[in-house]
Design a protein around this motif. Structure first.
Motif, PDB file in Angstrom:
ATOM      1  N   HIS A 187      -0.928 -15.184   9.012  1.00 44.30           N
ATOM      2  CA  HIS A 187       0.270 -14.449   9.354  1.00 44.30           C
ATOM      3  C   HIS A 187       1.490 -15.226   9.669  1.00 44.30           C
ATOM      4  O   HIS A 187       1.246 -16.607   9.678  1.00 44.30           O
ATOM      5  CB  HIS A 187      -0.168 -13.606  10.709  1.00 44.30           C
ATOM      6  CG  HIS A 187      -1.163 -12.725  10.454  1.00 44.30           C
ATOM      7  ND1 HIS A 187      -1.046 -11.385   9.864  1.00 44.30           N
ATOM      8  CD2 HIS A 187      -2.504 -12.851  11.113  1.00 44.30           C
ATOM      9  CE1 HIS A 187      -2.515 -11.095   9.990  1.00 44.30           C
ATOM     10  NE2 HIS A 187      -3.344 -11.670  10.659  1.00 44.30           N
ATOM     11  N   CYS A 237       5.737  -9.831  11.912  1.00 38.11           N
ATOM     12  CA  CYS A 237       4.883 -10.567  10.921  1.00 38.11           C
ATOM     13  C   CYS A 237       5.724 -11.071   9.767  1.00 38.11           C
ATOM     14  O   CYS A 237       6.233 -10.222   9.100  1.00 38.11           O
ATOM     15  CB  CYS A 237       3.585 -10.054  10.525  1.00 38.11           C
ATOM     16  SG  CYS A 237       2.607 -11.128   9.626  1.00 38.11           S
ATOM     17  N   GLU A 262       4.596 -12.622   7.186  1.00 38.40           N
ATOM     18  CA  GLU A 262       3.557 -13.222   6.020  1.00 38.40           C
ATOM     19  C   GLU A 262       2.836 -11.994   5.586  1.00 38.40           C
ATOM     20  O   GLU A 262       2.003 -11.812   6.404  1.00 38.40           O
ATOM     21  CB  GLU A 262       2.814 -14.423   6.482  1.00 38.40           C
ATOM     22  CG  GLU A 262       1.878 -14.893   5.536  1.00 38.40           C
ATOM     23  CD  GLU A 262       2.782 -15.995   4.647  1.00 38.40           C
ATOM     24  OE1 GLU A 262       3.254 -16.959   5.182  1.00 38.40           O
ATOM     25  OE2 GLU A 262       2.426 -15.801   3.462  1.00 38.40           O
ATOM     26  N   CYS A 319       0.112  -9.891   4.695  1.00 40.75           N
ATOM     27  CA  CYS A 319      -1.137 -10.141   5.280  1.00 40.75           C
ATOM     28  C   CYS A 319      -1.964  -8.967   5.003  1.00 40.75           C
ATOM     29  O   CYS A 319      -3.009  -8.795   5.544  1.00 40.75           O
ATOM     30  CB  CYS A 319      -1.079 -10.411   6.562  1.00 40.75           C
ATOM     31  SG  CYS A 319      -0.333  -9.273   7.666  1.00 40.75           S
ATOM     32  N   HIS A 344       0.798  -4.604   6.669  1.00 42.86           N
ATOM     33  CA  HIS A 344       1.573  -5.935   6.919  1.00 42.86           C
ATOM     34  C   HIS A 344       2.966  -5.325   7.932  1.00 42.86           C
ATOM     35  O   HIS A 344       3.418  -5.937   8.933  1.00 42.86           O
ATOM     36  CB  HIS A 344       1.783  -7.072   6.074  1.00 42.86           C
ATOM     37  CG  HIS A 344       3.108  -7.580   6.295  1.00 42.86           C
ATOM     38  ND1 HIS A 344       3.007  -8.911   6.964  1.00 42.86           N
ATOM     39  CD2 HIS A 344       4.304  -7.625   5.373  1.00 42.86           C
ATOM     40  CE1 HIS A 344       4.294  -9.513   6.971  1.00 42.86           C
ATOM     41  NE2 HIS A 344       4.947  -8.623   5.885  1.00 42.86           N
ATOM     42  N   MET A 370       3.267  -4.617  11.651  1.00 42.72           N
ATOM     43  CA  MET A 370       2.709  -5.590  12.410  1.00 42.72           C
ATOM     44  C   MET A 370       3.767  -5.887  13.245  1.00 42.72           C
ATOM     45  O   MET A 370       4.566  -7.099  13.286  1.00 42.72           O
ATOM     46  CB  MET A 370       2.067  -6.935  11.692  1.00 42.72           C
ATOM     47  CG  MET A 370       1.027  -7.791  12.391  1.00 42.72           C
ATOM     48  SD  MET A 370       0.073  -8.564  11.352  1.00 42.72           S
ATOM     49  CE  MET A 370      -0.118 -10.094  12.423  1.00 42.72           C
TER      50      MET A 370
HETATM   51 CU   LIG Z   1       0.488 -10.107   9.405  1.00 42.32          CU
END
Ligand SMILES: [Cu+2]
Length: 258
Positions: free
Chosen positions: A183, A218, A220, A222, A226, A229
């Motif tokens: 992440h 976040c 990245e 993921c 995502h 997040m």
């Molecule tokens: Cu993430």
């Protein structure tokens, strides 16, 4: 006629872009920083743009000068300047100097931003998981407070965001952990993000300069949720932070404690 209309709409678009950036114009797209480290990054960003505009100004000036004063006048070949040593040396040396200056300021400011201290006032273990965050406040090895985000069910609605509370004006150490995949911890207002890796602890420190609530996410890709997040960074007065920790300690003691 058509080109005049195109010019007009291009002008309008340019004005619109200027208006859209509004008061953040001097920050060249970056948000207002809320930490000592973020301010440093902002200044590096502004300095780099000033250098880029200065170089751009010289280059544009030379292009316009060549276009205006060195138009084709006859079929004779103009004087050739190939293998002209002074010019060759000049345009090797000048880019080298530009890169050396940019490198110096970047290295100096990166060292400042990445510096960690022996005794940060606050240590938070941040754990990223699919798809939320947990914040564990540490005193030595002991956890004195925990905030856990409710993980998003796949394709489900986003639950409330977990909140990371930190005191203003004090050094905060953030230690990043992941249980599943990679992440990235990102608070745009800190002008900083760092990868959150399974099996490796990434760390950084910051000192907040402004109280308030700032969005974090976040950064990245993921997994399927995502984009949900999310979390918040809440910068509060040191007394408020102390109370948050004291209340949590009391609750932990009442509940049998950890
Ligand atoms: Cu993430």
């Amino acid at each position: 006629m058509r080109s005049r209309r195109a010019l007009k709409s291009a002008g309008a678009l340019g004005l619109l872009a200027l208006a859209a950036t509004g008061c953040s114009g001097s920050r060249l797209g970056l948000p207002e920083p809320i930490s000592v480290q973020g301010e440093r990054i902002l200044h590096l960003w502004q300095g780099s743009w000033i250098a880029a505009f200065a170089v751009g100004g010289v280059v544009w000036g030379l292009i316009i000068w060549a276009v205006l004063f060195h138009r084709k006048r006859s079929d004779d070949l103009p004087p050739q300047v190939r293998y002209n040593m002074p010019i060759e040396i000049l345009y090797t040396a000048v880019p080298f100097v530009i890169i050396a200056v940019l490198f110096y300021f970047t290295a100096r400011d990166e060292n400042f931003v990445e510096k960690t201290t022996d005794n940060p006032a606050v240590v938070v273990d941040v754990t990223g998981y699919q798809w939320s965050w947990q914040f564990d406040y540490k005193e030595g090895d002991k956890t004195v407070a925990t905030v856990t985000g409710v993980p998003v069910a796949p394709n489900g609605p986003a639950p409330g965001k977990p909140v990371m509370v930190v005191p203003v004006g004090e050094k905060v150490r953030v230690r990043l952990h992941a249980n599943d995949v990679i992440h990235s911890f990102w608070v745009p207002a800190l002008i900083y993000k760092k990868d959150v890796m399974p099996g490796y602890t990434n760390e950084f420190e910051f000192t907040a300069t402004k109280t308030g609530t700032y969005e974090g996410r976040c950064a990245e890709l993921c997994g399927v949720d995502h984009s949900k997040m999310l979390f918040q960074l809440r910068v509060v007065k040191p007394e408020t932070y102390q109370k948050f920790i004291a209340d949590s300690k009391q609750a932990l003691a009442a509940g049998g404690g950890k």
